[in-house]
Design a protein around this motif. Structure first.
Motif, PDB file in Angstrom:
ATOM      1  N   UNK A  37      42.463  50.519  38.277  1.00  0.00           N
ATOM      2  CA  UNK A  37      41.751  51.470  39.120  1.00  0.00           C
ATOM      3  C   UNK A  37      40.461  51.939  38.458  1.00  0.00           C
ATOM      4  N   UNK A  38      39.580  52.499  39.268  1.00  0.00           N
ATOM      5  CA  UNK A  38      38.349  53.093  38.733  1.00  0.00           C
ATOM      6  C   UNK A  38      38.719  54.219  37.766  1.00  0.00           C
ATOM      7  N   UNK A  39      38.118  54.188  36.576  1.00  0.00           N
ATOM      8  CA  UNK A  39      38.391  55.190  35.564  1.00  0.00           C
ATOM      9  C   UNK A  39      39.545  54.854  34.646  1.00  0.00           C
ATOM     10  N   UNK A  40      40.297  53.804  34.952  1.00  0.00           N
ATOM     11  CA  UNK A  40      41.448  53.427  34.139  1.00  0.00           C
ATOM     12  C   UNK A  40      41.000  52.650  32.907  1.00  0.00           C
ATOM     13  N   UNK A  41      41.676  52.892  31.783  1.00  0.00           N
ATOM     14  CA  UNK A  41      41.384  52.175  30.545  1.00  0.00           C
ATOM     15  C   UNK A  41      42.060  50.814  30.534  1.00  0.00           C
ATOM     16  N   UNK A  42      41.302  49.793  30.123  1.00  0.00           N
ATOM     17  CA  UNK A  42      41.901  48.478  29.887  1.00  0.00           C
ATOM     18  C   UNK A  42      42.361  48.396  28.438  1.00  0.00           C
ATOM     19  N   UNK A  43      41.495  48.787  27.512  1.00  0.00           N
ATOM     20  CA  UNK A  43      41.884  48.920  26.105  1.00  0.00           C
ATOM     21  C   UNK A  43      41.359  50.258  25.603  1.00  0.00           C
ATOM     22  N   UNK A  44      42.009  50.808  24.576  1.00  0.00           N
ATOM     23  CA  UNK A  44      41.641  52.115  24.035  1.00  0.00           C
ATOM     24  C   UNK A  44      41.180  51.976  22.592  1.00  0.00           C
ATOM     25  N   UNK A  45      40.102  52.647  22.277  1.00  0.00           N
ATOM     26  CA  UNK A  45      39.573  52.658  20.919  1.00  0.00           C
ATOM     27  C   UNK A  45      40.629  53.142  19.936  1.00  0.00           C
ATOM     28  N   UNK A  46      40.774  52.404  18.810  1.00  0.00           N
ATOM     29  CA  UNK A  46      41.729  52.792  17.786  1.00  0.00           C
ATOM     30  C   UNK A  46      43.124  52.254  17.999  1.00  0.00           C
ATOM     31  N   UNK A  47      43.384  51.694  19.169  1.00  0.00           N
ATOM     32  CA  UNK A  47      44.692  51.112  19.433  1.00  0.00           C
ATOM     33  C   UNK A  47      44.603  49.589  19.398  1.00  0.00           C
ATOM     34  N   UNK A  48      45.732  48.947  19.361  1.00  0.00           N
ATOM     35  CA  UNK A  48      45.775  47.482  19.355  1.00  0.00           C
ATOM     36  C   UNK A  48      46.434  46.987  20.633  1.00  0.00           C
ATOM     37  N   UNK A  49      46.063  45.799  21.039  1.00  0.00           N
ATOM     38  CA  UNK A  49      46.719  45.153  22.177  1.00  0.00           C
ATOM     39  C   UNK A  49      46.936  43.690  21.825  1.00  0.00           C
ATOM     40  N   UNK A  50      47.862  43.092  22.466  1.00  0.00           N
ATOM     41  CA  UNK A  50      48.261  41.727  22.132  1.00  0.00           C
ATOM     42  C   UNK A  50      47.803  40.743  23.188  1.00  0.00           C
ATOM     43  N   UNK A  51      46.596  40.946  23.728  1.00  0.00           N
ATOM     44  CA  UNK A  51      46.170  40.081  24.828  1.00  0.00           C
ATOM     45  C   UNK A  51      44.651  39.986  24.907  1.00  0.00           C
ATOM     46  N   UNK A  52      44.213  38.946  25.581  1.00  0.00           N
ATOM     47  CA  UNK A  52      42.821  38.772  25.972  1.00  0.00           C
ATOM     48  C   UNK A  52      42.719  39.141  27.448  1.00  0.00           C
ATOM     49  N   UNK A  53      41.691  39.902  27.804  1.00  0.00           N
ATOM     50  CA  UNK A  53      41.511  40.354  29.178  1.00  0.00           C
ATOM     51  C   UNK A  53      40.246  39.711  29.748  1.00  0.00           C
ATOM     52  N   UNK A  54      40.396  38.962  30.839  1.00  0.00           N
ATOM     53  CA  UNK A  54      39.261  38.282  31.472  1.00  0.00           C
ATOM     54  C   UNK A  54      38.975  38.960  32.806  1.00  0.00           C
ATOM     55  N   UNK A  55      37.761  39.435  32.986  1.00  0.00           N
ATOM     56  CA  UNK A  55      37.404  40.154  34.205  1.00  0.00           C
ATOM     57  C   UNK A  55      37.144  39.156  35.327  1.00  0.00           C
ATOM     58  N   UNK A  56      37.862  39.322  36.428  1.00  0.00           N
ATOM     59  CA  UNK A  56      37.673  38.469  37.605  1.00  0.00           C
ATOM     60  C   UNK A  56      36.718  39.117  38.603  1.00  0.00           C
ATOM     61  N   UNK A  57      36.929  40.383  38.879  1.00  0.00           N
ATOM     62  CA  UNK A  57      36.058  41.133  39.784  1.00  0.00           C
ATOM     63  C   UNK A  57      35.914  42.547  39.241  1.00  0.00           C
ATOM     64  N   UNK A  58      34.871  43.233  39.698  1.00  0.00           N
ATOM     65  CA  UNK A  58      34.683  44.617  39.294  1.00  0.00           C
ATOM     66  C   UNK A  58      33.655  44.768  38.193  1.00  0.00           C
ATOM     67  N   UNK A  59      33.707  45.913  37.526  1.00  0.00           N
ATOM     68  CA  UNK A  59      32.726  46.257  36.491  1.00  0.00           C
ATOM     69  C   UNK A  59      33.376  47.219  35.514  1.00  0.00           C
ATOM     70  N   UNK A  60      33.217  46.955  34.229  1.00  0.00           N
ATOM     71  CA  UNK A  60      33.819  47.814  33.210  1.00  0.00           C
ATOM     72  C   UNK A  60      32.760  48.217  32.198  1.00  0.00           C
ATOM     73  N   UNK A  61      33.044  49.286  31.484  1.00  0.00           N
ATOM     74  CA  UNK A  61      32.096  49.838  30.524  1.00  0.00           C
ATOM     75  C   UNK A  61      32.749  49.919  29.149  1.00  0.00           C
ATOM     76  N   UNK A  62      32.017  49.477  28.125  1.00  0.00           N
ATOM     77  CA  UNK A  62      32.480  49.542  26.739  1.00  0.00           C
ATOM     78  C   UNK A  62      31.920  50.818  26.121  1.00  0.00           C
ATOM     79  N   UNK A  63      32.812  51.703  25.681  1.00  0.00           N
ATOM     80  CA  UNK A  63      32.413  53.030  25.216  1.00  0.00           C
ATOM     81  C   UNK A  63      33.014  53.307  23.842  1.00  0.00           C
ATOM     82  N   UNK A  64      32.175  53.820  22.934  1.00  0.00           N
ATOM     83  CA  UNK A  64      32.643  54.256  21.622  1.00  0.00           C
ATOM     84  C   UNK A  64      32.516  55.775  21.549  1.00  0.00           C
TER      85      UNK A  64
END
Length: 224
Positions: A37-64
């Motif tokens: 959803x709009x405003x939802x985090x895909x990954x969070x700074x300082x945390x780890x995830x075990x996956x690669x995320x490929x954007x199919x549609x939409x728009x995301x922002x990388x924020x530090x």
């Protein structure tokens, strides 16, 4: 999109363009589609995830962000871009958060499957390396602009980055960008960005049209 199979979706992603048919079919059985959803985090700074995320549609922002609530917008990513490869490669936590600016459909590929793809397909490994190099160059340019350019030039560069040519070749910004977001991109206050934007319009570099879109006229800027 719901009617497309995973294999169809994979074939539309440039990163996987050089997979063999058998590799693509194997990968199709490993990826998972997810809508954020709009405003939802895909990954969070300082945390780890075990996956690669490929954007199919939409728009995301990388924020530090820092510990005091300050934020810097590092990049805006769109369809075809991918997230999380650095964390998968070095096993370190994410250096920035990735938040959806709009409803976004994403393919999720697990760590083991990603590693297998890299080891079995050199062209894919090269594509990932090229992506990392491009991000490093982009980071170098951003650091250089913060150190060497004035606020006027930094704001102008953001406008040029968001502008796309229309059918007549005019550079148009169709996405609405707030002054606060621009401030987070260029390392300045919102008030300073508002003054700069007003001056850029008076100089003729920017022109706001009746439909709300902004036309960018490439011409020499006068630093203030």
């Amino acid at each position: 999109m719901a009617m497309l199979s995973n294999l169809d979706l994979i074939r539309r992603v440039n990163l996987f363009a050089r997979l063999t048919p058998s590799q693509a079919e194997l990968l199709a059985g490993s990826v998972v589609k997810k809508r954020f959803k709009r405003g939802e985090l895909i990954v969070a700074q300082g945390q780890t995830s075990e996956a690669l995320f490929i954007i199919l549609t939409g728009r995301v922002r990388v924020v530090m962000a820092d510990d005091h609530g300050g934020e810097v917008i590092l990049a805006t990513l769109r369809a075809g871009d991918y997230i999380g490869e650095m964390s998968l490669i070095d096993n370190a936590p994410h250096s920035a958060s990735v938040k959806c600016e709009a409803i976004s459909d994403v393919l999720i590929l697990g760590r083991d499957e990603f590693g297998q793809c890299l080891s079995e397909n050199f062209a894919l490994a090269q594509a990932v390396m090229r992506g990392l190099v491009q991000r490093l160059r982009s980071a170098d340019q951003k650091i250089g602009s913060l150190a060497l350019m004035g606020v006027y030039s930094r704001v102008a560069n953001v406008m040029l980055e968001y502008a796309l040519p229309d059918e007549e070749g005019h550079l148009m910004i169709r996405e609405k960008i707030s002054r606060q977001d621009i401030a987070k991109m260029v390392g300045a206050s919102r008030e300073m960005v508002s003054r700069v934007m007003k001056d850029l319009e008076s100089q003729g570099f920017l022109q706001t049209l009746e439909n709300g879109q902004v036309q960018v006229h490439e011409r020499r800027l006068t630093e203030r």
